[in-house]
Design an enzyme around this catalytic site. Structure first.
Site, PDB file in Angstrom:
ATOM      1  N   HIS A   9       0.830  -1.207   0.000  1.00  0.00           N
ATOM      2  CA  HIS A   9       0.000   0.000   0.000  1.00  0.00           C
ATOM      3  C   HIS A   9       0.860   1.252   0.000  1.00  0.00           C
ATOM      4  O   HIS A   9       0.685   2.142  -0.809  1.00  0.00           O
ATOM      5  CB  HIS A   9      -0.942   0.009   1.207  1.00  0.00           C
ATOM      6  CG  HIS A   9      -1.857   1.182   1.197  1.00  0.00           C
ATOM      7  ND1 HIS A   9      -1.502   2.404   1.734  1.00  0.00           N
ATOM      8  CD2 HIS A   9      -3.094   1.335   0.683  1.00  0.00           C
ATOM      9  CE1 HIS A   9      -2.502   3.253   1.557  1.00  0.00           C
ATOM     10  NE2 HIS A   9      -3.481   2.623   0.924  1.00  0.00           N
ATOM     11  N   LYS A  43       8.346   5.161  -2.844  1.00  0.00           N
ATOM     12  CA  LYS A  43       8.987   4.716  -4.072  1.00  0.00           C
ATOM     13  C   LYS A  43       9.722   3.427  -3.753  1.00  0.00           C
ATOM     14  O   LYS A  43      10.169   3.253  -2.632  1.00  0.00           O
ATOM     15  CB  LYS A  43       9.963   5.783  -4.563  1.00  0.00           C
ATOM     16  CG  LYS A  43       9.237   7.024  -5.032  1.00  0.00           C
ATOM     17  CD  LYS A  43      10.022   7.676  -6.133  1.00  0.00           C
ATOM     18  CE  LYS A  43       9.245   8.842  -6.668  1.00  0.00           C
ATOM     19  NZ  LYS A  43       8.713   8.650  -7.963  1.00  0.00           N
ATOM     20  N   PHE A  68      -5.148  -7.765   2.349  1.00  0.00           N
ATOM     21  CA  PHE A  68      -5.944  -8.852   2.913  1.00  0.00           C
ATOM     22  C   PHE A  68      -7.200  -9.170   2.124  1.00  0.00           C
ATOM     23  O   PHE A  68      -7.678 -10.295   2.152  1.00  0.00           O
ATOM     24  CB  PHE A  68      -6.322  -8.555   4.368  1.00  0.00           C
ATOM     25  CG  PHE A  68      -5.211  -8.881   5.320  1.00  0.00           C
ATOM     26  CD1 PHE A  68      -4.925 -10.190   5.655  1.00  0.00           C
ATOM     27  CD2 PHE A  68      -4.436  -7.877   5.865  1.00  0.00           C
ATOM     28  CE1 PHE A  68      -3.891 -10.500   6.522  1.00  0.00           C
ATOM     29  CE2 PHE A  68      -3.400  -8.175   6.731  1.00  0.00           C
ATOM     30  CZ  PHE A  68      -3.125  -9.490   7.064  1.00  0.00           C
ATOM     31  N   GLY A  71     -10.714  -4.897  -2.935  1.00  0.00           N
ATOM     32  CA  GLY A  71     -11.275  -3.568  -2.701  1.00  0.00           C
ATOM     33  C   GLY A  71     -10.866  -2.689  -3.861  1.00  0.00           C
ATOM     34  O   GLY A  71     -10.427  -3.176  -4.912  1.00  0.00           O
ATOM     35  N   THR A  72     -10.985  -1.396  -3.672  1.00  0.00           N
ATOM     36  CA  THR A  72     -10.681  -0.452  -4.746  1.00  0.00           C
ATOM     37  C   THR A  72      -9.241  -0.580  -5.222  1.00  0.00           C
ATOM     38  O   THR A  72      -8.979  -0.562  -6.423  1.00  0.00           O
ATOM     39  CB  THR A  72     -10.960   0.985  -4.283  1.00  0.00           C
ATOM     40  OG1 THR A  72     -12.330   1.063  -3.886  1.00  0.00           O
ATOM     41  CG2 THR A  72     -10.706   1.980  -5.391  1.00  0.00           C
TER      42      THR A  72
END
Length: 128
Positions: A9, A43, A68, A71-72
């Site tokens: 993420h 980065k 997990f 989703g989007t």
């Protein structure tokens, strides 16, 4: 040649990069070409990590989201950042067709559950 692209993420906290480095090093024991990239904040970006794999000769890429659940980010952002249109699983790179397959998110796995139990016990024992 197979390339593995780990997707994290990202965070405004720089230490997040250490997680990517450690997982890439671990998977490098099993696969020759492993890179990691972030969806945001850090980065390398997914695009940069993909470019690194392609420059090293990867022509098939397995993308492994360290998420997990779907989703989007999984359904929209990862394909968009990799240049994948719709249900296509191929991109063009320097005149070559590159196959990209996105693995499912981690979901539920008993091994991850075991790690959670370990974390609870470690935290409890450290604090009580």
């Amino acid at each position: 040649m197979l390339g593995v692209l780990l997707v994290l993420h990202g965070s405004k906290i720089p230490e997040w990069k250490d997680v990517g480095i450690k997982y890439a090093e671990y998977l490098s024991r099993y696969f020759n070409l492993v890179e990691f990239g972030f969806l945001e904040f850090n980065k390398p970006t997914l695009s940069e990590a993909l470019s690194n794999l392609l420059a090293k000769g990867a022509n098939k890429i397995v993308v492994v989201p360290l998420l997990f659940a779907t989703g989007t980010h999984f359904k929209r952002d990862i394909p968009r950042l990799l240049g994948i249109d719709g249900d296509e699983k191929k991109i063009q790179y320097m005149g070559k067709e590159i196959e990209i397959i996105i693995a499912d998110p981690l979901g539920f796995d008993e091994k991850i559950g075991e790690v959670l139990v370990k974390r609870v016990n470690e935290t409890y024992n450290k604090n009580y």
